[in-house]
Write an enzyme that holds these catalytic residues in place. Structure first.
Site, PDB file in Angstrom:
ATOM      1  N   HIS A 170       5.644  -8.726  43.986  1.00 28.01           N
ATOM      2  CA  HIS A 170       6.302  -8.657  42.670  1.00 28.01           C
ATOM      3  C   HIS A 170       5.518  -9.478  41.645  1.00 28.01           C
ATOM      4  O   HIS A 170       5.365  -9.076  40.501  1.00 28.01           O
ATOM      5  CB  HIS A 170       7.723  -9.228  42.745  1.00 28.01           C
TER       6      HIS A 170
ATOM      7  N   GLN B 122       2.609   0.329  44.659  1.00 29.08           N
ATOM      8  CA  GLN B 122       2.235   1.509  45.441  1.00 29.08           C
ATOM      9  C   GLN B 122       2.809   1.461  46.865  1.00 29.08           C
ATOM     10  O   GLN B 122       2.785   2.430  47.592  1.00 29.08           O
ATOM     11  CB  GLN B 122       0.712   1.571  45.489  1.00 29.08           C
TER      12      GLN B 122
END
Ligand code: PAF
Length: 283
Positions: free
Chosen positions: A37, A149
């Site tokens: 993150h 991703q």
């Protein structure tokens, strides 16, 4: 860094930023932030004047027997990671702020891309994701939104939604961040016991081997998939849900030979924990 809890307050804040000509990056998360993150937050901070990190465990993307109640939460730690990454705002609404009584509108990408891979075992998951992501886009007025991703199918579904609905926001895909030993970072890794975590390394190992095979000229998709399967099956607790290859980001079935950008995606259970991982490769 500000903590904003209501959609109305965030929307006012964003309008004010826009009035001042500032660009806004949004990093949607369900919290329990890790370095994966943080890499999204840093990228957003580098590309935008303002970065908003949403921390919201979205009930509509969890199926009935999934881990909504036990999903890990730690807002105090999230504040530290978001601030370190350069965020200006954490948006942390309650479920009833986002889904008030009589809530009735859902956004759903009605195509095979939500029915394959994770969509098979989680049939309502992507509708929950596209609904909340839409709401976050509308509330935050973001110019760019950042997605990892690691959730490659989620990324493809969101890109499709944005294209289909002519949404005025740019989706920025970001690479998978891995632990030193290769395990893809995920808030759900915390569910793994020490021995499960060790066994789970077969995921990244199998994908690394596939990458090497492809670099060495292998183009037979069935062969690559069966080599991945063999490596994963070396762990006797790995319970394979799927090992699949699709074009990326279109998520169309692949022909027999590798051509164009291809996603090799895995979902594997270790005990009660379901992990996903993937690579996106070109021949
Ligand atoms: O990837 C996630 O954490 C979630 O699916 C998202 C995009 C924040 C929507 O709840």
């Amino acid at each position: 860094m500000r903590i904003i809890t209501t959609p109305a307050e965030l929307n006012e804040y964003s309008k004010e930023q826009k009035k001042q000509g500032k660009s806004i990056g949004l990093v949607p998360t369900m919290g329990y932030l890790h370095d994966g993150h943080k890499s999204l937050i840093e990228k957003s901070s580098a590309q935008n004047d303002i970065t908003i990190v949403s921390v919201f465990v979205n009930p509509t993307q969890f199926g009935e027997n999934e881990d909504l109640d036990t999903y890990p939460r730690d807002l105090e730690h999230d504040k530290i990671v978001a601030k370190d990454g350069g965020a200006n705002v954490i948006f942390h609404p309650t479920p009833s702020d986002m889904y008030p009584e009589n809530y009735g509108t859902y956004v759903s990408v009605d195509s095979d891309i939500t029915k394959i891979l994770c969509g098979k075992s989680r049939p309502t998951h992507f509708m929950g994701v596209t609904t909340i992501v839409n709401k976050l886009f509308n509330i935050s007025l973001a110019d760019r939104a950042y997605f990892g991703q690691k959730d490659a199918q989620q990324l493809a579904v969101i890109m499709r939604m944005v294209a289909d609905l002519n949404m005025n926001i740019k989706i920025i895909p970001c690479p998978i961040v891995r632990e030193k030993d290769g395990l893809a970072m995920s808030s759900r890794n915390t569910y793994l016991s020490a021995s499960e975590r060790q066994e789970a390394l077969v995921l990244s190992r199998s994908l690394r081997q596939a990458e090497d095979e492809i670099k060495n000229g292998e183009t037979n998709i069935e062969k690559i998939k069966s080599d991945i399967r063999r490596t994963i099956s070396a762990s006797n607790i790995a319970d394979i849900e799927y090992i699949e290859a699709y074009t990326f980001p279109g998520l169309m079935p692949c022909s027999e030979k590798l051509s164009g950008q291809t996603l090799f995606a895995l979902a594997i259970r270790f005990g009660s924990t379901r992990l996903i991982d993937n690579i996106i490769v070109k021949p």
